[in-house]
Design a protein around this motif. Structure first.
Motif, PDB file in Angstrom:
ATOM      1  N   ARG A 154      -9.096   6.122  -0.739  1.00 56.72           N
ATOM      2  CA  ARG A 154      -8.562   6.990  -1.794  1.00 56.72           C
ATOM      3  C   ARG A 154      -7.320   7.738  -1.348  1.00 56.72           C
ATOM      4  O   ARG A 154      -6.415   7.995  -2.143  1.00 56.72           O
ATOM      5  CB  ARG A 154      -9.637   7.995  -2.235  1.00 56.72           C
ATOM      6  CG  ARG A 154      -9.182   8.931  -3.354  1.00 56.72           C
ATOM      7  CD  ARG A 154     -10.216   9.982  -3.663  1.00 56.72           C
ATOM      8  NE  ARG A 154     -10.393  10.938  -2.575  1.00 56.72           N
ATOM      9  CZ  ARG A 154      -9.565  11.969  -2.330  1.00 56.72           C
ATOM     10  NH1 ARG A 154      -8.502  12.164  -3.088  1.00 56.72           N
ATOM     11  NH2 ARG A 154      -9.820  12.798  -1.338  1.00 56.72           N
ATOM     12  N   GLN A 155      -7.242   8.066  -0.060  1.00 56.24           N
ATOM     13  CA  GLN A 155      -6.228   9.016   0.399  1.00 56.24           C
ATOM     14  C   GLN A 155      -4.988   8.384   1.024  1.00 56.24           C
ATOM     15  O   GLN A 155      -4.031   9.088   1.331  1.00 56.24           O
ATOM     16  CB  GLN A 155      -6.856   9.987   1.409  1.00 56.24           C
ATOM     17  CG  GLN A 155      -7.895  10.915   0.781  1.00 56.24           C
ATOM     18  CD  GLN A 155      -8.522  11.825   1.819  1.00 56.24           C
ATOM     19  OE1 GLN A 155      -9.664  11.615   2.245  1.00 56.24           O
ATOM     20  NE2 GLN A 155      -7.770  12.824   2.246  1.00 56.24           N
ATOM     21  N   ILE A 156      -4.984   7.068   1.224  1.00 64.70           N
ATOM     22  CA  ILE A 156      -3.781   6.389   1.691  1.00 64.70           C
ATOM     23  C   ILE A 156      -3.158   5.677   0.500  1.00 64.70           C
ATOM     24  O   ILE A 156      -3.804   4.873  -0.164  1.00 64.70           O
ATOM     25  CB  ILE A 156      -4.091   5.392   2.825  1.00 64.70           C
ATOM     26  CG1 ILE A 156      -4.724   6.121   4.011  1.00 64.70           C
ATOM     27  CG2 ILE A 156      -2.810   4.685   3.273  1.00 64.70           C
ATOM     28  CD1 ILE A 156      -5.110   5.206   5.160  1.00 64.70           C
ATOM     29  N   LYS A 157      -1.903   5.980   0.230  1.00 69.58           N
ATOM     30  CA  LYS A 157      -1.231   5.485  -0.968  1.00 69.58           C
ATOM     31  C   LYS A 157       0.032   4.704  -0.608  1.00 69.58           C
ATOM     32  O   LYS A 157       0.586   4.862   0.478  1.00 69.58           O
ATOM     33  CB  LYS A 157      -0.849   6.665  -1.878  1.00 69.58           C
ATOM     34  CG  LYS A 157      -2.029   7.485  -2.378  1.00 69.58           C
ATOM     35  CD  LYS A 157      -2.869   6.696  -3.354  1.00 69.58           C
ATOM     36  CE  LYS A 157      -3.973   7.528  -3.956  1.00 69.58           C
ATOM     37  NZ  LYS A 157      -4.814   6.759  -4.920  1.00 69.58           N
ATOM     38  N   LYS A 158       0.458   3.897  -1.549  1.00 69.44           N
ATOM     39  CA  LYS A 158       1.679   3.126  -1.391  1.00 69.44           C
ATOM     40  C   LYS A 158       2.542   3.312  -2.627  1.00 69.44           C
ATOM     41  O   LYS A 158       2.040   3.338  -3.752  1.00 69.44           O
ATOM     42  CB  LYS A 158       1.338   1.643  -1.204  1.00 69.44           C
ATOM     43  CG  LYS A 158       2.553   0.715  -1.167  1.00 69.44           C
ATOM     44  CD  LYS A 158       2.108  -0.701  -0.853  1.00 69.44           C
ATOM     45  CE  LYS A 158       3.288  -1.652  -0.839  1.00 69.44           C
ATOM     46  NZ  LYS A 158       2.933  -2.966  -0.277  1.00 69.44           N
ATOM     47  N   ALA A 159       3.847   3.449  -2.418  1.00 68.24           N
ATOM     48  CA  ALA A 159       4.819   3.399  -3.508  1.00 68.24           C
ATOM     49  C   ALA A 159       5.845   2.346  -3.136  1.00 68.24           C
ATOM     50  O   ALA A 159       6.266   2.256  -1.983  1.00 68.24           O
ATOM     51  CB  ALA A 159       5.475   4.756  -3.717  1.00 68.24           C
ATOM     52  N   ILE A 160       6.249   1.541  -4.115  1.00 62.92           N
ATOM     53  CA  ILE A 160       7.106   0.393  -3.848  1.00 62.92           C
ATOM     54  C   ILE A 160       8.294   0.401  -4.794  1.00 62.92           C
ATOM     55  O   ILE A 160       8.196   0.877  -5.941  1.00 62.92           O
ATOM     56  CB  ILE A 160       6.288  -0.920  -3.980  1.00 62.92           C
ATOM     57  CG1 ILE A 160       7.084  -2.133  -3.477  1.00 62.92           C
ATOM     58  CG2 ILE A 160       5.772  -1.124  -5.385  1.00 62.92           C
ATOM     59  CD1 ILE A 160       6.246  -3.393  -3.312  1.00 62.92           C
ATOM     60  N   SER A 161       9.419  -0.119  -4.330  1.00 65.03           N
ATOM     61  CA  SER A 161      10.623  -0.203  -5.157  1.00 65.03           C
ATOM     62  C   SER A 161      10.454  -1.300  -6.209  1.00 65.03           C
ATOM     63  O   SER A 161       9.529  -2.116  -6.123  1.00 65.03           O
ATOM     64  CB  SER A 161      11.825  -0.494  -4.264  1.00 65.03           C
ATOM     65  OG  SER A 161      11.673  -1.743  -3.607  1.00 65.03           O
ATOM     66  N   PRO A 162      11.325  -1.336  -7.225  1.00 66.18           N
ATOM     67  CA  PRO A 162      11.189  -2.355  -8.278  1.00 66.18           C
ATOM     68  C   PRO A 162      11.217  -3.773  -7.700  1.00 66.18           C
ATOM     69  O   PRO A 162      12.181  -4.171  -7.053  1.00 66.18           O
ATOM     70  CB  PRO A 162      12.410  -2.093  -9.178  1.00 66.18           C
ATOM     71  CG  PRO A 162      12.738  -0.651  -8.961  1.00 66.18           C
ATOM     72  CD  PRO A 162      12.428  -0.392  -7.515  1.00 66.18           C
ATOM     73  N   TRP A 163      10.145  -4.515  -7.939  1.00 71.49           N
ATOM     74  CA  TRP A 163       9.940  -5.819  -7.321  1.00 71.49           C
ATOM     75  C   TRP A 163      11.078  -6.773  -7.657  1.00 71.49           C
ATOM     76  O   TRP A 163      11.362  -7.048  -8.816  1.00 71.49           O
ATOM     77  CB  TRP A 163       8.602  -6.392  -7.789  1.00 71.49           C
ATOM     78  CG  TRP A 163       8.241  -7.703  -7.166  1.00 71.49           C
ATOM     79  CD1 TRP A 163       8.437  -8.949  -7.698  1.00 71.49           C
ATOM     80  CD2 TRP A 163       7.629  -7.915  -5.889  1.00 71.49           C
ATOM     81  NE1 TRP A 163       7.974  -9.915  -6.833  1.00 71.49           N
ATOM     82  CE2 TRP A 163       7.469  -9.309  -5.716  1.00 71.49           C
ATOM     83  CE3 TRP A 163       7.188  -7.059  -4.879  1.00 71.49           C
ATOM     84  CZ2 TRP A 163       6.903  -9.868  -4.580  1.00 71.49           C
ATOM     85  CZ3 TRP A 163       6.619  -7.614  -3.749  1.00 71.49           C
ATOM     86  CH2 TRP A 163       6.477  -9.000  -3.598  1.00 71.49           C
ATOM     87  N   HIS A 164      11.715  -7.277  -6.613  1.00 69.55           N
ATOM     88  CA  HIS A 164      12.746  -8.301  -6.725  1.00 69.55           C
ATOM     89  C   HIS A 164      13.996  -7.827  -7.474  1.00 69.55           C
ATOM     90  O   HIS A 164      14.839  -8.645  -7.872  1.00 69.55           O
ATOM     91  CB  HIS A 164      12.197  -9.560  -7.414  1.00 69.55           C
ATOM     92  CG  HIS A 164      12.718 -10.840  -6.850  1.00 69.55           C
ATOM     93  ND1 HIS A 164      13.958 -10.956  -6.226  1.00 69.55           N
ATOM     94  CD2 HIS A 164      12.193 -12.099  -6.855  1.00 69.55           C
ATOM     95  CE1 HIS A 164      14.140 -12.222  -5.874  1.00 69.55           C
ATOM     96  NE2 HIS A 164      13.087 -12.928  -6.239  1.00 69.55           N
ATOM     97  N   LYS A 165      14.110  -6.508  -7.696  1.00 68.05           N
ATOM     98  CA  LYS A 165      15.248  -5.995  -8.460  1.00 68.05           C
ATOM     99  C   LYS A 165      16.178  -5.129  -7.618  1.00 68.05           C
ATOM    100  O   LYS A 165      17.399  -5.278  -7.668  1.00 68.05           O
ATOM    101  CB  LYS A 165      14.760  -5.198  -9.668  1.00 68.05           C
ATOM    102  CG  LYS A 165      14.047  -6.038 -10.712  1.00 68.05           C
ATOM    103  CD  LYS A 165      13.611  -5.185 -11.893  1.00 68.05           C
ATOM    104  CE  LYS A 165      12.907  -6.038 -12.951  1.00 68.05           C
ATOM    105  NZ  LYS A 165      12.459  -5.214 -14.109  1.00 68.05           N
ATOM    106  N   SER A 166      15.601  -4.198  -6.856  1.00 66.51           N
ATOM    107  CA  SER A 166      16.432  -3.280  -6.071  1.00 66.51           C
ATOM    108  C   SER A 166      15.568  -2.557  -5.053  1.00 66.51           C
ATOM    109  O   SER A 166      14.334  -2.573  -5.143  1.00 66.51           O
ATOM    110  CB  SER A 166      17.112  -2.253  -6.988  1.00 66.51           C
ATOM    111  OG  SER A 166      16.132  -1.415  -7.591  1.00 66.51           O
TER     112      SER A 166
END
Length: 289
Positions: free
Chosen positions: A72-84
């Motif tokens: 629950r406490q480890i999170k991921k944020a990712i940039s727009p896939w294949h766009k930038s």
């Protein structure tokens, strides 16, 4: 006591001391000085201490974390896939309530077009996406390259796990929630065994580093951020982390100008940049209460 007896005794003592001298040489392969606490956070579900120190003369930050419920406490944020790609601050701000955020995966872009030989297609097929044969975001599979082994980290129900050369289907059997990946050689150590190829040029290059370890304590992790004053080689970092902390595993996240370290103080709402965030990146890893 005769002179011959004294000479024999001296020679025996010298032989006894030789192994000790050898051990002393091995123990002096890195220097570690000046540890200073910079921030501390303590709650029922998350604690961290952030300290600065010098390793082999390079200013480093050590972030030691404990969390009650890693899934629950480890999170991921990712940039727009294949766009930038996205700014590290932009991605960090997407993880609401994060206490610590660091950069994550390596990535493919026109600036960094290299892909492993076994990846199908061309570099452009992977632009603005993380390296790695398997990419999972919030339980959804974004990439699964058949027959290409996975070298990276997964977040599973019981926390972070490191894989080095595992079949993707075996990894998926453990139902990963997230993945982070970099080069094939970035699994650095496991159970006290050095996994690095010491002839690999990348492992011998002094550079800014973001490296994460799983400590022996349950749900405890350590993040090493090596700055640009001299930089550390992966081999130096391995010697230091194995020598001081005896972690279960060590993994090299993306580094260089991609490195970023943010922290939030207890009771505060905003993240503060401690180091890095010099260029746009593909994803981050965050820890929340």
């Amino acid at each position: 006591m005769t002179r011959s007896f004294i000479r024999a005794l001296s020679a025996l003592l010298l032989l006894c001391l030789l192994p000790i001298a050898g051990l002393a040489e091995q123990a002096a392969e890195y220097t570690y000085t000046g540890q200073k606490e910079m921030a501390r956070y303590e709650s029922e579900t998350l604690t961290y201490t952030l300290t600065s120190c010098k390793v082999n003369g390079t200013v480093c930050y050590l972030t030691r974390l404990w969390i009650a419920d890693p899934a629950r406490q480890i999170k991921k944020a990712i940039s727009p896939w294949h766009k930038s790609l996205a700014g590290a601050q932009e991605l960090a701000d997407k993880i609401k309530g994060a206490a610590i955020v660091v950069n994550g995966s390596g990535y493919v872009s026109p600036t960094y077009p290299e892909i492993p030989d076994e990846y199908p297609g061309t570099s452009a097929d992977y632009y603005y996406t993380p390296l790695g044969s398997l990419t999972v975001v919030d339980g959804e599979i974004y990439r699964n390259l058949e027959g290409v082994p996975f070298y990276g980290l997964t977040l599973e129900a019981d926390g972070l796990h490191m894989y080095h050369g595992e079949d993707n289907e075996e990894v998926l059997r453990h139902e990963p929630l997230q993945t982070w990946s970099f080069y094939e050689g970035c699994p650095m150590a496991e159970n006290g065994v050095d996994l690095l190829d010491h002839d690999w040029a990348f492992a011998n290059r002094r550079a800014i580093r973001t490296i994460i370890c799983k400590l022996s304590e349950e749900n405890a992790y350590l993040i090493l951020t090596a700055t640009s004053s001299h930089g550390l080689t992966l081999i130096e970092a391995n010697e230091f982390l194995m020598g001081e902390f005896s972690p279960q595993w060590i993994y090299d996240l993306d580094g260089g100008p991609s490195s970023a370290l943010f922290r939030r103080l207890q009771g505060k709402k905003t993240l503060k940049l401690i180091y890095g965030a010099g260029q746009r990146i593909v994803d981050v890893m965050g820890f929340i209460e």
